[in-house]
Design an enzyme around this catalytic site. Structure first.
Site, mmCIF file in Angstrom:
data_model
loop_
_atom_site.group_PDB
_atom_site.id
_atom_site.type_symbol
_atom_site.label_atom_id
_atom_site.label_comp_id
_atom_site.label_asym_id
_atom_site.label_seq_id
_atom_site.Cartn_x
_atom_site.Cartn_y
_atom_site.Cartn_z
ATOM 1 N N TYR A 143 0.870 -1.191 0.000
ATOM 2 C CA TYR A 143 0.000 0.000 0.000
ATOM 3 C C TYR A 143 0.898 1.230 0.000
ATOM 4 O O TYR A 143 1.954 1.230 -0.631
ATOM 5 C CB TYR A 143 -0.967 -0.070 1.193
ATOM 6 C CG TYR A 143 -2.187 0.785 0.999
ATOM 7 C CD1 TYR A 143 -2.988 0.652 -0.131
ATOM 8 C CD2 TYR A 143 -2.548 1.729 1.953
ATOM 9 C CE1 TYR A 143 -4.103 1.441 -0.318
ATOM 10 C CE2 TYR A 143 -3.669 2.522 1.776
ATOM 11 C CZ TYR A 143 -4.440 2.380 0.635
ATOM 12 O OH TYR A 143 -5.536 3.164 0.447
ATOM 13 N N LYS A 173 -19.711 -20.785 -11.399
ATOM 14 C CA LYS A 173 -18.983 -20.519 -12.641
ATOM 15 C C LYS A 173 -17.583 -20.023 -12.341
ATOM 16 O O LYS A 173 -16.597 -20.421 -12.977
ATOM 17 C CB LYS A 173 -19.747 -19.467 -13.447
ATOM 18 C CG LYS A 173 -19.369 -19.436 -14.901
ATOM 19 C CD LYS A 173 -20.040 -20.574 -15.633
ATOM 20 C CE LYS A 173 -19.802 -20.511 -17.118
ATOM 21 N NZ LYS A 173 -20.659 -21.445 -17.850
#
Length: 412
Positions: A61, A116
């Site tokens: 970060y 999926k």
């Protein structure tokens, strides 16, 4: 039935609550393992880098991340190298055509979209994110996906009802420079073509010698017809609820009118049963039941691909009386026409070379590669590989990547 009723939560205090916190039962002693498996969802986001201390944090970060952001701002193509973009597919639905359940809405579609996504990962090594949209408006769906596209390397459209699915896919392909693929159309078509190639080979025939009949003029039926024509089949007639889709019908939608323009060279008219008289191939993607008398009139050494789930249009026991090769959409019979054989490898190959689109040539290459996996092992019960055959994804991935390069849509 609500999941909480079937499988009480782990904090349930009832006497019938399961000690494992999941497999509890109701007063009737009923337990459904499907609910147990789905509790909490079937997937999660996991970091690929550690954040163990302040040094890790400063790299993952701020301030380290700012260097990467600035580099991408200067050279946008670097987003593929320094973010997840080139490895992640958005699985997008509006919940209007979910499995055999129909229009059940976006929330109810999420278990399927999660499924999926995990199939993408397991069978193609591709990360995927399920996105269920609270709109069925074509313009809103297209605009929403376009706005989300910077975060993804590909878009898999899923369970969107016809005919809107055709327009949505076409418009997204025009506006985006990443692969857009409606699996209900093209995944089914690729696997069907692969199985048909091997069935023809098994009976010493070429595709050009075959006449096919497709029951169903929705998303899958239209795509199957198109890919069979591209592959060189002799002829194909498509049937809807009113019979054979032919140019002389005055009730055709724009999609069906286009379909009539490139199918049915024999200019057949009438019902599905009429079309099946002397046909070499039946492909069912519609549901309903085909009378046995119509199956009996098909040509010698015919092929029956009855793919409706859970009830095939022609029961395998009936089909085997007349057909040389029988396939279904079910996992409990041989020759399952399963989309998972296609879409993970197709996206993996396209994203491997950063393809700007998925072309017809890439789909044909995927079908050829899939058929080739079992080309030396052919039998009436094995014209298509198992989804768990570890050769499938690498073969399809490599073929699609090579086709993308050959067609000039690869960017690396």
């Amino acid at each position: 039935m609500a999941a909480e009723i079937v499988n009480p939560r782990s904090d349930s205090t009832g006497a019938d609550a399961g000690s494992d916190g999941v497999s509890g039962s109701t007063d009737e002693g009923f337990f459904d393992p499907a609910f147990a498996l789905h509790r909490g969802g079937k997937m999660a986001v996991q970091a690929t880098v550690p954040v163990r201390n302040k040094d890790d944090l400063s790299l993952a970060y701020t301030p380290g991340v700012a260097k990467v952001c600035s580099a991408i701002a200067e050279h946008p193509e670097l987003v593929h190298d320094y973010t997840w973009k080139s490895q992640v597919v958005a699985v997008v639905t509006d919940g209007t055509a979910v499995l055999g359940l129909g229009d059940i809405g976006p929330e109810a579609s999420l278990p399927v979209m999660e499924g999926k996504a995990i199939l993408f990962k397991q069978f193609g090594g591709v990360d995927a994110v399920p996105i269920a949209l609270a709109t069925t408006d074509t313009d809103e769906i297209v605009d929403t996906v376009v706005r989300m596209a910077p975060s993804f390397g590909g878009v898999n459209l899923e369970d969107i009802s016809a005919p809107r699915c055709f327009e949505i896919e076409a418009r997204l392909k025009e506006r985006l420079d990443i692969p857009v693929f409606h699996d209900d159309q093209h995944g089914t078509a690729v696997v069907t073509l692969a199985a048909l190639r091997n069935a023809a080979k098994l009976t010493d025939r070429a595709l050009g010698q075959l006449r096919a009949v497709i029951s169903g003029a929705g998303a899958a039926g239209v795509a199957i017809a198109k890919i069979l024509i591209e592959a060189g089949i002799g002829d194909v007639a498509v049937c809807d609820r009113k019979g054979i889709v032919s140019a002389d019908r005055g009730d055709l939608t724009d999609v069906k009118r286009e379909l009539a323009g490139f199918t049915n060279k024999a200019k057949l008219t009438g019902s599905l049963e009429d079309a099946l008289d002397g046909a070499d191939v039946f492909i069912g993607v519609s549901g309903g039941t085909v009378p046995e008398a119509a199956v009996a009139k098909m040509a010698k050494n015919s092929f029956v691909f009855a793919m409706a789930n859970p009830t095939p249009e022609i029961h395998p026991d009936v089909a085997h009386k007349y057909a040389a090769v029988v396939a279904t959409g079910r996992s409990d019979y041989p020759n399952q026409i399963n989309n998972v054989l296609a879409f993970p490898g197709i996206f993996a190959g396209a994203m491997q070379v950063r393809a700007s689109q998925i072309t017809e040539g890439m789909k044909l290459a995927a079908a050829e590669a899939l058929a080739a996996v079992v080309a030396d092992e052919l039998s009436a019960d094995k014209v298509i590989p198992s989804p768990f055959d570890e050769r499938v994804a690498p073969a399809v991935t490599a073929a699609v990547a090579a086709a993308a390069r050959a067609e000039g849509v690869a960017r690396r």
